[in-house]
Motif scaffolding. Structure first.
Motif, PDB file in Angstrom:
ATOM      1  N   THR A 264       0.817  -1.232   0.000  1.00 41.06           N
ATOM      2  CA  THR A 264       0.000   0.000   0.000  1.00 41.06           C
ATOM      3  C   THR A 264       0.848   1.279   0.000  1.00 41.06           C
ATOM      4  N   ILE A 265       2.113   1.166   0.415  1.00 40.08           N
ATOM      5  CA  ILE A 265       2.943   2.390   0.404  1.00 40.08           C
ATOM      6  C   ILE A 265       4.035   2.327  -0.673  1.00 40.08           C
ATOM      7  N   LYS A 268       5.891   5.310  -3.357  1.00 39.82           N
ATOM      8  CA  LYS A 268       5.528   6.656  -2.880  1.00 39.82           C
ATOM      9  C   LYS A 268       6.694   7.376  -2.194  1.00 39.82           C
TER      10      LYS A 268
END
Ligand code: NAD
Length: 335
Positions: A264-265, A268
């Protein structure tokens, strides 16, 4: 120049692997990085998450730095991590757990070492269905497997100035498997009279690790308890992003973070690369570069730990690349 395999892995893997590579490069140690693939990212090209080419390269170089890989749940593929450990006989999972001043945590002054058995137990992957509605997983312990992980833990403690070894088990319930581990631990403890020895049932240990972690020094655990307790211990020092690890065999060593691919990260520039950077310091120590290893650890403490540069995991705004650049600059200054 020393050949070292680098496996970037999936999710945040390539970001934290690039960060660790930058920092190790700053130490001036001559490393010839050879990039190999593993994980979901290479299934399309190789039709397997663990190409033979990668296994052979790690075996031949003897040392690898590995980013986390995604294990597709229920896909039929074997876990890459479990397969690598089995193929290369990496029977030790070594996870030092140390507080870094400045990294936010509920505890300070933690200094534990977790020695987890890496090949047996329920992770041998011997499972089958019994009819449609029952499934069995077989827990395998061998006396040789118990003895070699216990030997590693006691030798590690004796040679690293540690005072105490705690063997962790659930022999009150699993009298044959955990019972064998416990019996061998007690026998081996008698060979190391200079070390304090104790054994603890795993549930009681978890409670005491949270209430009084300073009571522990070197912990030795079968595979499943070791997996769970090492994440718990990572939580004592600020989370998965700062917990390094190594998978060790007699001939080969793979250094990797305790955390997974954190999809999910990914991409980034927010993942904390500290865990893989510190795994890199363990790698440097393993290849005999003690001074460089210490410089990397000191640089992490000075930059990341000083509270000056924290990633989002610890409420900060420093990106993965920026943290790595700051640690690398500090390493150059220290070396
Ligand atoms: P995870 O460790 O990837 O993530 C757990 C939590 O911690 C998430 O909230 C994540 O965002 C956070 N986190 C993890 N590493 C971080 C970092 N460096 N910086 C900041 N935050 C971080 O665990 P998961 O979500 O259970 O697993 C995701 C995938 O990773 C699964 O496919 C799993 O099988 C795999 N996995 C791989 C390894 C490995 O390759 N050694 C280990 C564990 C899990």
């Amino acid at each position: 120049m020393r050949d070292v395999i680098i496996i970037p892995g999936d999710g945040i893997g390539p970001e934290v692997a690039a960060a660790a590579r930058l920092v190790l490069g700053a130490s001036g140690v001559g490393i010839n990085w050879i990039e190999k693939l593993a994980g979901a990212a290479c299934i399309e090209k190789y039709h397997t998450p663990l190409p033979q080419e990668t296994i052979d390269a790690v075996r031949s170089a003897g040392v690898a730095l590995k980013g986390p890989v995604t294990t597709p749940v229920g896909s039929g593929f074997r876990s890459v991590n479990v397969a690598l450990r089995q193929e290369l006989e990496l029977y030790v999972n070594l996870r030092p757990v140390r507080s870094i001043p400045g990294i936010p945590s509920r505890y300070e002054g933690i200094d534990l070492v977790i020695v987890r058995e890496n090949m047996e137990d329920l992770y041998a992957g011997v499972e089958h269905m019994v009819g449609e509605d029952a499934a069995e997983s077989i827990k395998i312990f061998t006396r040789g497997g118990c003895r070699r992980i216990l030997r590693y833990a006691f030798e590690y403690a004796a040679s690293h100035g540690r005072k105490k070894v705690t063997a962790v088990h659930k022999a009150n319930i699993m009298k044959l498997t955990d019972g064998m581990f416990l019996a061998e631990a007690r026998k081996m403890a008698a060979e190391y009279p200079a070390l304090i020895y104790e054994d603890k049932i795993v549930d009681a240990l978890c409670m005491e690790l949270v209430t009084a972690p300073e009571k522990f020094d070197v912990l030795v655990l079968p595979n499943l308890y070791g997996d769970i307790v090492s994440d718990l211990a990572a939580g004592l020092v600020g989370g998965l992003g700062v917990a390094p690890g190594a998978n060790l065999g007699d001939k080969t060593a793979i250094f990797e973070a305790v955390h997974g691919s954190a999809p999910t990260i990914a991409g980034k520039n927010v993942a904390n690369p500290t865990s893989l950077i510190l795994s890199g310091a363990m790698l440097l120590r393993h290849i005999g570069e003690e001074r460089a290893a210490r410089a990397v650890e000191e640089a992490v403490a000075a930059v990341a730990g000083g509270g000056k540069a924290l990633t989002a995991e610890h409420g900060g705004k420093t990106g993965t690349r920026e943290l790595a650049a700051a640690v690398a600059a500090k390493v150059k200054e220290l070396i």
